[in-house]
Write a protein that holds these residues in place. Structure first.
Motif, mmCIF file in Angstrom:
data_model
loop_
_atom_site.group_PDB
_atom_site.id
_atom_site.type_symbol
_atom_site.label_atom_id
_atom_site.label_comp_id
_atom_site.label_asym_id
_atom_site.label_seq_id
_atom_site.Cartn_x
_atom_site.Cartn_y
_atom_site.Cartn_z
ATOM 1 N N GLU A 118 0.874 -1.229 -0.074
ATOM 2 C CA GLU A 118 -0.006 -0.162 -0.090
ATOM 3 C C GLU A 118 0.828 1.108 0.193
ATOM 4 O O GLU A 118 1.889 1.043 0.457
ATOM 5 C CB GLU A 118 -0.961 0.092 1.223
ATOM 6 N N CYS A 150 6.121 2.558 -0.605
ATOM 7 C CA CYS A 150 5.277 1.275 -0.908
ATOM 8 C C CYS A 150 5.651 0.421 0.475
ATOM 9 O O CYS A 150 6.688 -0.081 0.560
ATOM 10 C CB CYS A 150 5.376 0.774 -2.102
ATOM 11 N N ILE A 183 0.916 -4.315 3.541
ATOM 12 C CA ILE A 183 -0.170 -4.268 4.350
ATOM 13 C C ILE A 183 -0.346 -4.791 5.606
ATOM 14 O O ILE A 183 0.281 -6.192 5.706
ATOM 15 C CB ILE A 183 -1.368 -4.682 3.429
ATOM 16 N N ARG A 205 -4.926 -0.128 4.453
ATOM 17 C CA ARG A 205 -5.572 -1.282 3.859
ATOM 18 C C ARG A 205 -5.727 -2.252 4.332
ATOM 19 O O ARG A 205 -6.184 -3.249 3.919
ATOM 20 C CB ARG A 205 -5.042 -1.234 2.517
#
Length: 180
Positions: free
Chosen positions: A102, A110, A113, A154
């Motif tokens: 995410e 990045c 999650i 997320r």
């Protein structure tokens, strides 16, 4: 030595010219070309500026430009901070993160999650009614658990951390205050 080349240079230059600035640098300094209008001037710096990375050679240390989407880099192909609108992942700058990862808008990276994790439930509390454990037949008992890992944006959300249920006690009288 060429007539336009001087040995008495300013700011870390070993050799320089009036028109082009530094032509070579003193040991351990990095040579970089800076744009000055239509002209490029050679400058000698102790470290490369943002958007550049340094390479050391036996005869000269140079600063070279990072890729266009990269703000700071370790080498041309390994970015350490991306320009606005890009997310850093494994040294690359991406417009969106790969599946399973995410975008962290705070660090512009990045990241994995992270799902919520809760501890095991505590034992049920004693059966009570209006704060008392005696003088009634039906009451409520409660159990709780802690959140041990909060989720990322997320990640799966956290479950309830407390629950109660109705309970029945063998009716017992409350002891009078002050008597055993």
């Amino acid at each position: 030595v060429h007539p336009n080349v001087s040995q008495g240079c300013q700011g870390g230059c070993a050799t320089c010219s009036d028109y082009n600035g530094c032509l070579s640098c003193k040991p351990r300094l990095f040579f970089v070309l800076e744009r000055n209008g239509m002209k490029q001037i050679g400058v000698c710096l102790s470290s490369c500026p943002s958007g550049y990375y340094g390479t050391r050679y036996p005869d000269i240390n140079k600063c070279a430009k990072c890729k266009a989407d990269c703000d700071t880099c370790f080498t041309r192909n390994f970015c350490t901070k991306c320009k606005s609108g890009f997310y850093l992942y494994s040294g690359k700058c991406l417009e969106k993160c790969p599946d399973g990862l995410e975008a962290n808008n705070h660090t512009m990276e990045c990241t994995s999650i992270v799902h919520c994790e809760a501890s095991e439930w505590s034992p049920w509390s004693p059966c009570t009614k209006k704060g008392k454990t005696c003088g009634f037949k039906r009451g409520n008992e409660v159990r709780v658990r802690e959140i041990v890992q909060h989720p990322s944006a997320r990640g799966n959300p956290c479950p309830a951390t407390s629950e109660s249920r109705k309970c029945i006690v063998q009716r017992k009288r409350c002891q009078k205050e002050g008597k055993g």
